[in-house]
Write a protein that holds these residues in place. Sequence first.
Motif, PDB file in Angstrom:
ATOM      1  N   ALA A 319       0.815  -1.213   0.000  1.00 41.99           N
ATOM      2  CA  ALA A 319       0.000   0.000   0.000  1.00 41.99           C
ATOM      3  C   ALA A 319       0.851   1.266   0.000  1.00 41.99           C
ATOM      4  CB  ALA A 319      -0.933  -0.008   1.207  1.00 41.99           C
ATOM      5  N   HIS A 376      -5.236  -7.349  -7.354  1.00 43.06           N
ATOM      6  CA  HIS A 376      -6.436  -6.941  -6.615  1.00 43.06           C
ATOM      7  C   HIS A 376      -6.832  -7.941  -5.534  1.00 43.06           C
ATOM      8  CE1 HIS A 376      -8.789  -9.822  -8.934  1.00 43.06           C
ATOM      9  NE2 HIS A 376      -8.441  -9.244 -10.062  1.00 43.06           N
ATOM     10  N   GLU A 379      -4.277  -7.583  -0.013  1.00 42.54           N
ATOM     11  CA  GLU A 379      -4.906  -6.686   0.960  1.00 42.54           C
ATOM     12  C   GLU A 379      -4.523  -5.228   0.719  1.00 42.54           C
ATOM     13  OE1 GLU A 379      -4.131  -7.863   4.929  1.00 42.54           O
ATOM     14  OE2 GLU A 379      -5.084  -9.831   4.734  1.00 42.54           O
ATOM     15  N   SER A 381      -4.140  -3.575  -2.021  1.00 41.32           N
ATOM     16  CA  SER A 381      -4.864  -2.899  -3.099  1.00 41.32           C
ATOM     17  C   SER A 381      -6.355  -3.200  -3.101  1.00 41.32           C
ATOM     18  CB  SER A 381      -4.268  -3.310  -4.453  1.00 41.32           C
ATOM     19  OG  SER A 381      -4.322  -4.717  -4.596  1.00 41.32           O
ATOM     20  N   ASP A 382      -6.792  -4.066  -2.203  1.00 42.21           N
ATOM     21  CA  ASP A 382      -8.201  -4.461  -2.186  1.00 42.21           C
ATOM     22  C   ASP A 382      -9.120  -3.268  -1.937  1.00 42.21           C
ATOM     23  OD1 ASP A 382     -10.307  -6.558  -2.119  1.00 42.21           O
ATOM     24  OD2 ASP A 382     -10.536  -5.869  -0.056  1.00 42.21           O
ATOM     25  N   SER A 383      -8.701  -2.353  -1.053  1.00 41.99           N
ATOM     26  CA  SER A 383      -9.547  -1.195  -0.737  1.00 41.99           C
ATOM     27  C   SER A 383      -9.700  -0.281  -1.949  1.00 41.99           C
ATOM     28  CB  SER A 383      -8.948  -0.408   0.435  1.00 41.99           C
ATOM     29  OG  SER A 383      -7.645   0.061   0.106  1.00 41.99           O
ATOM     30  N   VAL A 384      -8.628  -0.132  -2.726  1.00 37.00           N
ATOM     31  CA  VAL A 384      -8.694   0.695  -3.936  1.00 37.00           C
ATOM     32  C   VAL A 384      -9.633   0.052  -4.948  1.00 37.00           C
ATOM     33  CG1 VAL A 384      -7.360   1.724  -5.820  1.00 37.00           C
ATOM     34  CG2 VAL A 384      -6.340   1.504  -3.548  1.00 37.00           C
ATOM     35  N   LYS A 386     -12.118  -1.959  -4.451  1.00 35.66           N
ATOM     36  CA  LYS A 386     -13.519  -1.874  -4.039  1.00 35.66           C
ATOM     37  C   LYS A 386     -14.039  -0.440  -4.077  1.00 35.66           C
ATOM     38  CE  LYS A 386     -13.542  -6.025  -1.135  1.00 35.66           C
ATOM     39  NZ  LYS A 386     -13.632  -6.560   0.247  1.00 35.66           N
ATOM     40  N   SER A 387     -13.195   0.521  -3.714  1.00 41.86           N
ATOM     41  CA  SER A 387     -13.633   1.923  -3.710  1.00 41.86           C
ATOM     42  C   SER A 387     -13.987   2.405  -5.112  1.00 41.86           C
ATOM     43  CB  SER A 387     -12.535   2.818  -3.127  1.00 41.86           C
ATOM     44  OG  SER A 387     -12.307   2.517  -1.773  1.00 41.86           O
ATOM     45  N   SER A 438     -11.065   9.426  -0.160  1.00 38.65           N
ATOM     46  CA  SER A 438     -10.502   8.498   0.824  1.00 38.65           C
ATOM     47  C   SER A 438      -9.284   7.746   0.302  1.00 38.65           C
ATOM     48  CB  SER A 438     -11.569   7.486   1.255  1.00 38.65           C
ATOM     49  OG  SER A 438     -12.042   6.750   0.129  1.00 38.65           O
ATOM     50  N   LEU A 439      -9.125   7.691  -1.025  1.00 39.78           N
ATOM     51  CA  LEU A 439      -8.003   6.950  -1.603  1.00 39.78           C
ATOM     52  C   LEU A 439      -6.717   7.769  -1.638  1.00 39.78           C
ATOM     53  CD1 LEU A 439      -9.647   5.101  -4.633  1.00 39.78           C
ATOM     54  CD2 LEU A 439      -9.122   4.205  -2.366  1.00 39.78           C
TER      55      LEU A 439
END
Length: 494
Positions: A319, A376, A379, A381-384, A386-387, A438-439
């Motif tokens: 991240a 993807h 963990e 990059s998972d938030s990116v 999904k966002s 948020s990203l």
Amino acid sequence: MHAFNLNPTAAIAAVALLSALPTAQAGLYLKSSPVVQVDAKNYDRIINRSNHTSVVEFYAPWCGHCQNLKPAYEKAARNLEGLARVAAVNCDEDENKQLCGMMGVKGFPTLKTVRPGKKGKPIVEDYNGPRTAKGIVDAVVDKINNHVKRVTDKDIDSFLSTKNDTAKAILFTEKGTTSALLRSIAIDFLDVITIAQIRDKETKANELFGIKSYPTFVLLPGGDKESIVYDGELKKDEMVKFLSQAGQPNPDPAPVKSKGDKKSEKKADKKDKKDKKAAPKSAESNSKSTSTESEESTDAPPAEKPVEVAPPIPAITDADKLTQECLNRKAHTCVLAFVPSAHGEIAEKALTDLAELAFKHARAKRHLFPFFEVHHDNEASDSVFKSLELSGEVEIVAINAKRGWWRHYEGDFTPESVENWIDAIRLNEGAKKKLPESLIGEVVEKPAESVEVKVEEDVKVEVETESDTPTKGAEPTPEATPAAESQVPKHEES
């Protein structure tokens, strides 16, 4: 003459029976609709061989979603008039079922964009965006090929002197992007009139033509003829009529070449190839006849050039690295290819396309924003993933955190399609989405490491080590001198 008194009950039953009989279902769109009705017989001529981009709806009249889409689709057709073709195919008709199957239609409505590709092969892409007039229009405008030449003060002289006998047209504008209108006109006059665009910031070019207001459209008929300034509205039909005094627009769709034309073209191609082969031989014989001494020929075969392979694009696996490269407030445009850790066939193809494209620009010494591979299923990059509401096995996005936008690639993974998408980003064309706040993170600078230097058994002195590369504005650290070394207390053994 006999009169029949029909029983009311019997009449109702007859109407019900007639209603139950199978009837041919009429299409959704009337002849007066701005949506062009296309069938299997004319699809190739109207869509595949068109000079312009098209969006095609494959539908069934009984489909509720198709009926709901109709108002928005017709509105999109009116908005795109003169810029692109909006068409529909009734897949409920027997004659069209094979065509719909060949186009991979599995549900209704299915929308696809079709645009001219290289060597006459159309590029077909699924449209999965919003089923609104604006969503459809934005997507289609984004797919209109761009043949407009951007001219600056640096190349205005070469632009004007190149092919001076052929006509040129220039739009002087305050805008940095190329409008769909100008792109569609450039398609109409491709290889007939060169269409260009010059920004108001290009002082030399604007002064050369005495431009005082924007937008201003100027036609250069070619040769010694004086330039003509267009004084009408920026509308397609009027601008085409204005340009037609210097050359006729291309017919759309392009006429089918006869067998005789194709044979003559093949003969011409063969003749050109023979001439090219004969040219080196004749040049060689001439050089031999004029030379006074004959040179000995060598039997050694020419050395083969090594095949250059495009290096893979770098991968981001944590991240912090992703934030540092692409997701901080100072980061410029990045292209991220989200793929699973275990590459499948589609992932390999997408990564190869991006690698070859980056390599192509690097060899030509052209600046291009960086490409990165991101997993993807990680963990980091998972938030990116999904966002941005991504869900595919392979997703390609362009992100500019500094300006707060991102773009989603929605085409198939062919080199031409990916390159056209990248070119549109380079030219600042196409619709952008707002990047979720948020990203966007901050780059955290790592604190200087502390090293313990043992001077005496019960005394510790912390010394900050300098990084290998001095920070901007900082002076380089001088090397220790003997005098400085003597100031360090010596440890005496007891």
